[in-house]
Design an enzyme around this catalytic site. Structure first.
Site, mmCIF file in Angstrom:
data_model
loop_
_atom_site.group_PDB
_atom_site.id
_atom_site.type_symbol
_atom_site.label_atom_id
_atom_site.label_comp_id
_atom_site.label_asym_id
_atom_site.label_seq_id
_atom_site.Cartn_x
_atom_site.Cartn_y
_atom_site.Cartn_z
ATOM 1 N N GLU A 153 1.132 -1.194 0.137
ATOM 2 C CA GLU A 153 0.195 -0.623 -0.110
ATOM 3 C C GLU A 153 0.539 1.134 0.020
ATOM 4 O O GLU A 153 1.444 1.703 0.786
ATOM 5 C CB GLU A 153 -0.829 0.765 1.448
ATOM 6 C CG GLU A 153 -1.454 0.675 0.945
ATOM 7 C CD GLU A 153 -3.068 0.749 3.077
ATOM 8 O OE1 GLU A 153 -4.100 2.387 2.538
ATOM 9 O OE2 GLU A 153 -2.657 0.384 3.391
ATOM 10 N N GLU B 233 -13.441 2.056 3.780
ATOM 11 C CA GLU B 233 -12.253 1.967 4.797
ATOM 12 C C GLU B 233 -12.093 3.396 5.195
ATOM 13 O O GLU B 233 -11.079 3.928 4.871
ATOM 14 C CB GLU B 233 -10.577 1.440 4.233
ATOM 15 C CG GLU B 233 -9.807 1.320 5.167
ATOM 16 C CD GLU B 233 -8.839 1.546 5.283
ATOM 17 O OE1 GLU B 233 -7.067 0.761 5.828
ATOM 18 O OE2 GLU B 233 -8.196 2.122 4.582
#
Length: 269
Positions: free
Chosen positions: A152, A249
């Site tokens: 990420e 998220e």
């Protein structure tokens, strides 16, 4: 915002914080989510088998499927963003991998976000080499459950010296590791904060993307609370061929259940 083509998962580390962590799986189910994901559920690398099994039991009791899980990432509330690049903390990552695999075997989760960490000034090259080896070992560890390691990018300026800021940084690391078990994690908030054309990255990198997480930018609130064009992002993901799960998220700007109007009933709820 057209995400009705996708199963939308609830990240219970950010959503439903109105209740205790272990109760959030049921809260997600009650709100209509069929799938959930989570950051590392514990403050330590390995909390003991009983606590790992307790999380698995609460997920099963709620009737939801765990589809994403972070590795231990150090003291996240204190500002740490992973230990992968830190040779002196390799034992912590190894112990967390044991706990992660136990939880994975119990729940069936197969996608695991492994944050790079924050290298020291002057030690970037040596710590990069260590990180590459650590990603390879993680990939080998999850092979038994056909797992995928997610890499990420994070927002520049908000995460210390974390060095991965966009899809190019992530792609370069994945190429260096050289494992087919690594994939990019597309996070709209972090990319948006770094000035990336989020929809264009969605379109170009869809084939290399192992997972998608949605939050608006700036602010990291629910879609519609910031400046990102989620209609364009959804269209780009479809055009690029992404068919995986999309995760909510974000940090709700009000009670979690009051922030779900961006979802249609068919979008995994």
């Amino acid at each position: 915002m057209q995400f009705n083509d996708y199963d939308v998962s609830a990240n219970v580390s950010l959503l439903f914080t109105e209740v205790h962590y272990l109760d959030r799986f049921q809260a997600a189910a009650d709100a209509g989510f069929r799938t959930v994901e989570s950051w590392w559920p514990f403050t330590e690398p390995h909390p003991g088998n009983d606590r790992v099994d307790e999380v698995a039991a609460r997920i099963a009791d709620a009737g939801v499927q765990l589809i994403g899980l972070n590795f231990y990432a150090g003291d996240m509330p204190g500002g740490e963003r992973g230990v992968t690049c830190r040779p002196e903390r390799a034992d912590e990552l190894d112990r967390s991998t044991e706990a992660l695999l136990r939880l994975a075997r119990a729940t069936g989760v197969q996608k695991f976000n492994l944050l790079y960490g924050q290298p020291d000034t002057g030690e970037e090259q040596a710590q990069r080499a260590h990180a590459v080896g650590a990603y390879r070992r993680a990939a080998e560890a999850v092979a038994e459950i056909d797992g995928t390691i997610l890499v990420e990018p994070l927002a520049r300026g908000l995460n210390g010296s974390y060095p991965l800021h966009d899809d190019h940084d992530v792609a370069a690391l994945i190429d260096e590791v050289g494992s087919p078990r690594l994939a990019q994690l597309f996070d709209s908030f972090h990319l948006g904060m770094n000035g990336v054309d989020v929809a264009e990255v969605a379109r170009q990198r869809a084939g290399a993307t192992g997972h998608v997480q949605l939050a608006d930018s700036p602010g990291r609130g629910e879609p519609g609370s910031g400046d990102l064009d989620f209609t364009a992002i959804a269209a780009a993901l479809r055009e690029g061929g992404y068919r995986g799960t999309v995760a909510a998220e974000y940090k709700p700007t009000r009670a979690t259940t009051d922030t779900l109007d961006w979802l249609t009933p068919s979008a995994g709820r």
